[in-house]
Design a protein around this motif. Sequence first.
Motif, short mmCIF file in Angstrom:
data_model
loop_
_atom_site.label_atom_id
_atom_site.label_comp_id
_atom_site.label_asym_id
_atom_site.label_seq_id
_atom_site.Cartn_x
_atom_site.Cartn_y
_atom_site.Cartn_z
N PRO A 175 0.84 -1.20 0.00
CA PRO A 175 0.00 0.00 0.00
C PRO A 175 0.88 1.25 0.00
CG PRO A 175 -0.06 -1.07 2.15
CD PRO A 175 0.76 -1.94 1.25
N MET A 176 0.33 2.35 -0.48
CA MET A 176 1.12 3.58 -0.56
C MET A 176 1.60 4.04 0.81
SD MET A 176 -0.13 5.87 -3.73
CE MET A 176 -1.86 5.63 -3.95
N SER A 177 0.82 3.79 1.86
CA SER A 177 1.26 4.21 3.20
C SER A 177 2.55 3.50 3.60
CB SER A 177 0.16 3.93 4.23
OG SER A 177 -0.17 2.56 4.26
N ARG A 178 2.67 2.23 3.29
CA ARG A 178 3.92 1.50 3.60
C ARG A 178 5.07 1.96 2.73
NH1 ARG A 178 3.68 -4.69 3.41
NH2 ARG A 178 5.93 -4.58 3.59
N LEU A 179 4.76 2.29 1.47
CA LEU A 179 5.81 2.81 0.58
C LEU A 179 6.35 4.13 1.13
CD1 LEU A 179 4.24 1.97 -2.88
CD2 LEU A 179 6.35 1.01 -1.93
N ALA A 180 5.46 4.98 1.62
CA ALA A 180 5.90 6.26 2.18
C ALA A 180 6.83 6.05 3.37
CB ALA A 180 4.69 7.10 2.58
N VAL A 181 6.50 5.09 4.23
CA VAL A 181 7.36 4.80 5.39
C VAL A 181 8.71 4.26 4.91
CG1 VAL A 181 7.63 3.28 7.40
CG2 VAL A 181 5.44 4.42 6.98
N ARG A 238 -10.41 -4.19 1.01
CA ARG A 238 -10.69 -3.69 -0.34
C ARG A 238 -10.72 -2.17 -0.42
NH1 ARG A 238 -11.25 -7.26 -3.98
NH2 ARG A 238 -12.59 -6.10 -5.39
N ARG A 239 -10.69 -1.48 0.72
CA ARG A 239 -10.62 -0.01 0.69
C ARG A 239 -9.20 0.47 0.37
NH1 ARG A 239 -12.28 0.97 6.63
NH2 ARG A 239 -10.92 -0.83 6.70
N VAL A 240 -8.24 -0.42 0.55
CA VAL A 240 -6.82 -0.09 0.35
C VAL A 240 -6.36 -0.63 -0.99
CG1 VAL A 240 -4.48 -0.46 1.26
CG2 VAL A 240 -6.40 -0.12 2.83
N LYS A 241 -5.62 0.18 -1.72
CA LYS A 241 -5.04 -0.26 -2.99
C LYS A 241 -3.58 -0.65 -2.77
CE LYS A 241 -8.52 0.79 -5.68
NZ LYS A 241 -9.39 -0.23 -6.13
N LEU A 242 -3.20 -1.76 -3.36
CA LEU A 242 -1.81 -2.19 -3.36
C LEU A 242 -1.16 -1.71 -4.65
CD1 LEU A 242 -2.09 -5.88 -2.12
CD2 LEU A 242 -1.45 -3.86 -0.80
N ILE A 243 0.07 -1.27 -4.55
CA ILE A 243 0.84 -0.89 -5.74
C ILE A 243 1.66 -2.12 -6.12
CG2 ILE A 243 2.46 0.74 -6.73
CD1 ILE A 243 -0.31 1.87 -5.64
N ALA A 244 1.45 -2.58 -7.33
CA ALA A 244 2.12 -3.79 -7.81
C ALA A 244 2.79 -3.50 -9.15
CB ALA A 244 1.10 -4.92 -7.97
N LEU A 272 4.34 0.79 -15.69
CA LEU A 272 5.31 0.05 -14.88
C LEU A 272 4.71 -0.48 -13.58
CD1 LEU A 272 8.35 2.42 -15.45
CD2 LEU A 272 7.84 0.27 -16.63
N VAL A 273 3.65 0.16 -13.08
CA VAL A 273 2.95 -0.31 -11.88
C VAL A 273 1.45 -0.18 -12.13
CG1 VAL A 273 4.80 0.37 -10.28
CG2 VAL A 273 2.89 1.93 -10.69
N GLU A 274 0.72 -0.86 -11.25
CA GLU A 274 -0.74 -0.74 -11.29
C GLU A 274 -1.28 -0.78 -9.87
OE1 GLU A 274 -1.87 -4.06 -13.72
OE2 GLU A 274 -1.55 -5.51 -12.11
N ARG A 275 -2.44 -0.17 -9.70
CA ARG A 275 -3.13 -0.20 -8.40
C ARG A 275 -4.07 -1.40 -8.41
NH1 ARG A 275 -2.43 5.43 -9.55
NH2 ARG A 275 -1.95 6.66 -7.69
#
Length: 141
Positions: A52-58, A89-95, A79-82
Amino acid sequence: MTRRDPLSLEVISSLAEVTGRFIADYDEAAAAHELTGAQARLLALVVTEPRPMSRLAVSMHCEPSNVTGLVDKLERRGLVERRPNPADRRVKLIAPTTEGVHLSGEVWADLDFAAEPLAALAEPERVALRDLLRKINPSTD
């Protein structure tokens, strides 16, 4: 004020120099593939595991709004997708996309500095270095 012993100062100085050289080489390898260093770092993080974007920010030590901009640019390049997070399901993963995985691998392959000093170490030395770095830098993910 506590003074550092000379050996600790030498180690800290060496780590700072190695880190600086690695970041410069990483940014150069990323630029050769029309990426910023931050875009390449984000791509490398999601290649290992969609996040998730929150973990990426950390992980990237930046504001979530910065991550959103990076993801938007990488997504426009394909190069990535949500993706929906199956756990929430409220959270999007960046893959990464297949193209993102490939490009991230090319950036890592182009890191001359990273391979050069490690080539001077025998495998047991590289294992020992890895283990020592793990000991002083526990994962924050």
